[in-house]
Every structure is written in C-alpha cells, then in structure tokens.
Design a protein around this motif. Structure first.
Motif, mmCIF file in Angstrom:
data_model
loop_
_atom_site.group_PDB
_atom_site.id
_atom_site.type_symbol
_atom_site.label_atom_id
_atom_site.label_comp_id
_atom_site.label_asym_id
_atom_site.label_seq_id
_atom_site.Cartn_x
_atom_site.Cartn_y
_atom_site.Cartn_z
ATOM 1 N N ILE A 154 -1.920 -9.181 11.501
ATOM 2 C CA ILE A 154 -2.665 -9.356 12.747
ATOM 3 C C ILE A 154 -2.912 -7.986 13.359
ATOM 4 C CG2 ILE A 154 -1.664 -11.627 13.151
ATOM 5 C CD1 ILE A 154 0.019 -10.354 15.419
ATOM 6 N N ASN A 155 -3.909 -7.918 14.243
ATOM 7 C CA ASN A 155 -4.220 -6.656 14.904
ATOM 8 C C ASN A 155 -3.756 -6.685 16.361
ATOM 9 O OD1 ASN A 155 -6.171 -8.131 16.357
ATOM 10 N ND2 ASN A 155 -7.799 -7.604 14.902
ATOM 11 N N GLU A 156 -4.053 -5.612 17.058
ATOM 12 C CA GLU A 156 -3.607 -5.452 18.442
ATOM 13 C C GLU A 156 -4.110 -6.572 19.347
ATOM 14 O OE1 GLU A 156 -3.608 -1.753 21.696
ATOM 15 O OE2 GLU A 156 -4.894 -1.705 19.913
ATOM 16 N N ALA A 157 -5.381 -6.922 19.209
ATOM 17 C CA ALA A 157 -5.958 -7.973 20.052
ATOM 18 C C ALA A 157 -5.308 -9.323 19.763
ATOM 19 C CB ALA A 157 -7.467 -8.044 19.835
ATOM 20 N N ASN A 267 -1.388 2.404 24.177
ATOM 21 C CA ASN A 267 -2.631 1.988 24.815
ATOM 22 C C ASN A 267 -2.341 1.646 26.266
ATOM 23 O OD1 ASN A 267 -4.941 0.699 25.762
ATOM 24 N ND2 ASN A 267 -5.303 -0.433 23.872
ATOM 25 N N PRO A 268 -2.775 2.480 27.224
ATOM 26 C CA PRO A 268 -2.431 2.235 28.632
ATOM 27 C C PRO A 268 -2.997 0.930 29.172
ATOM 28 C CG PRO A 268 -4.070 3.982 28.444
ATOM 29 C CD PRO A 268 -3.600 3.699 27.058
ATOM 30 N N GLY A 269 -3.950 0.344 28.469
ATOM 31 C CA GLY A 269 -4.505 -0.927 28.918
ATOM 32 C C GLY A 269 -3.667 -2.124 28.533
ATOM 33 N N GLY A 286 -0.232 -2.343 32.755
ATOM 34 C CA GLY A 286 0.072 -1.535 31.580
ATOM 35 C C GLY A 286 1.031 -0.403 31.838
ATOM 36 N N VAL A 287 1.547 -0.294 33.064
ATOM 37 C CA VAL A 287 2.479 0.780 33.368
ATOM 38 C C VAL A 287 3.874 0.196 33.417
ATOM 39 C CG1 VAL A 287 3.132 2.572 34.989
ATOM 40 C CG2 VAL A 287 0.726 2.016 34.670
#
Length: 302
Positions: A154-157, A267-269, A286-287
């Motif tokens: 699987i990928n990030e999304a 990935n900051p998002g 995302g923080v």
C-alpha cells in the motif's frame, strides 16, 4: 507455502547436497558491525547481504529511510549472491529474523517461491552444535530473473484510510508507537488508526517464531480475523516484513507499507497520533511531539 525451516532440517538439507543458497542478513538499527560479525563466523557457504545497500535504495525524506530498490537493482544483487532460477534460498540473522525477513519478503515479492527463514537464526544453528566458518564467501554469479508485485503493498494515501475498512498494524516498539521516544524519525507517534503490534511479541524467548496457533490468538486480539484486510508498517519497512511473516504463519495475508513511518512523519501534511489508542490525542495539523531520544541500537520497528 512453508515459511520457516528449522536448524536440524537445514542441516539435513545441506548434508544431503540439496542446492541451497544461504543469505546472512545481520543488521541492527544504529549499528554497523553486521559484516564484521559475519566474517567472524557464519553458516558454511553463507553469503553476506548488506541490508542498507542491497535491500534498500538511498534514503529519501519523501520515500522513507529504506525505500525498496528497483527490480533491476535487486536482481543484480540477487545474482551476486549466487541465486539462479529455481533455487531454494534460506535467510537468517542473529536478531530473531528481524532483518532476514526483509529479504524473505523481497524475494517472495519478486516471484521466488522457495524462500525460507532459518527459525531462530544463527543462535538456533549454534545451539544445535552445527558448524560455522569464518571469512568471506564469494559465490559464482547467478542468473535469476526477478519480477515484482507478487505480494501486496500500500502507499501513503492508502495508509491514511486503511483503518476505516481494515486493520493497520504498527510493528514498532510500543514506546515509539505511543510517541514517548523517537530515535530517528522527525516526529513521534503513529499513523492515526493504527494498532500497536510490536514484532518482538511474535517470538518465543529463544528467538524462534511462536507456534501458528499462538500467533493466530495474538492477531485475533488485535482485530485480525479471516475477514480482515491487513496492512503493516514499521519505521522504514524492514521489521514490518517480520510481522507479515508472522501473519503468514498464522494464516493471514497482509500488505506492506514500504515507506512506513519514516515516510509518513516526513510529510508535514500527515497527522500523527500519540498515546496507547489508535486515535488518541490525534494531531490534525500534522504537528506532533518531537519525542526524540538518543536511544538506539534496536532493530525493533526499524
């Protein structure tokens, strides 16, 4: 399809002259002494596999610390290890198969069917009184042809949404999942919705895998049953392969998220959750907490 081979079974196979390619994959996060340990003593005929350079591409923040290499690059490495089409391959390490599982997954994903892990690794081999040898082994270059895509990824999304319809397992140590420490990645915590499932709990005290029935009970308690769609990540996609092996032994298929938390946290998002629950203290912007620690030297969740 069998996954493990015991030390006595492997000794019998080697003594009978059955062609077997042995791969020594000694690697632990934060250490660089795998090759020197190999040179000091390894299974007779075993070839050393350098995980950072042969089982991964160069680290990239957008892809993670151990991106999967291209098929061509991996095929070149496998040929240097002496593998031909149709060979039986047995991989091992000295850390409960945490590193060796990476090459098991990659070769199975590349289309090789006869690939096994030495259950208990070098420790089990030595405990059985079987011989070891020192020095470098340089085999005749093989001619294996490798493909890609035999195992699911699987990928990030997809990782972001996986918990909505399936089970996403985090194979790292519990303290990293909870966000208490993070020795190497930029943020501490876990992918929201992921369930903590440390790889160390797949093993008996002697470093062998738990029996299939015990592994089934372990994963059932984590929400994995016959109807579950399962995916696994760790820090950089290495020990997640170990979890996939354990799931395989238990009778479950699972997808690998190759980029794992090293990609996700860069990935900051991407939101990061902390705490012991899948969605506890979720960070929507995302923080997350820095939670950084100098602690290193464990392959758990690498």
């Amino acid at each position: 399809m069998s996954t493990l081979i015991s030390a006595p079974e492997l000794r019998h196979r080697l003594d009978s002259g059955e062609r077997t390619v042995l791969l020594d994959v000694r690697w632990v996060l934060g250490r660089t002494d795998g090759h020197s340990e190999y040179l000091a003593g390894h299974l007779p005929g075993a070839v050393f596999v350098d995980l950072p350079t042969e089982l991964a591409d160069h680290a990239q923040p957008g892809q993670g610390r151990h991106p999967l290499p291209s098929t061509d690059r991996f095929q070149d490495a496998a040929r240097q290890w002496g593998i031909n089409d149709g060979d039986t391959v047995v991989a091992y390490d000295n850390s409960g198969s945490m590193a060796a599982a990476r090459v098991w997954w990659m070769l199975r994903n590349a289309g090789l069917e006869s690939v096994y892990l030495l259950d208990g690794g070098l420790a089990a081999w030595r405990a059985g009184g079987h011989p070891v040898e020192a020095g470098e082994v340089r085999p005749v270059v093989g001619s294996v042809s490798l493909g890609d895509g035999s195992l699911p990824v699987i990928n990030e999304a997809e990782a972001a949404q996986w918990h909505r319809g399936g089970v996403l397992l985090d194979a790292r140590a519990g303290e990293r999942y909870r966000g208490e420490v993070e020795p190497i990645d930029p943020r501490a915590g876990h992918i929201p919705g992921a369930v903590s499932a440390p790889t160390t709990e797949n093993l008996a005290p002697d470093g062998t895998f738990l029996p299939a029935q015990e592994l089934r009970r372990r994963f059932e308690a984590l929400g994995v049953d016959g109807s579950s769609t399962v995916a696994v990540y760790c820090g950089s996609g290495v020990t997640a392969s170990h979890e996939i092996v354990a799931l395989h032994i238990a009778g479950h298929k699972a997808a690998l998220y190759p980029g794992s938390f090293s990609q996700w946290s860069n990935n900051p998002g991407n939101p990061v959750a902390v705490g012991s629950e899948p969605l506890e203290e979720r960070s929507v912007d995302g923080v997350g907490p820095s939670g950084r620690s100098a602690a290193a030297g464990s392959s758990v969740g690498s």
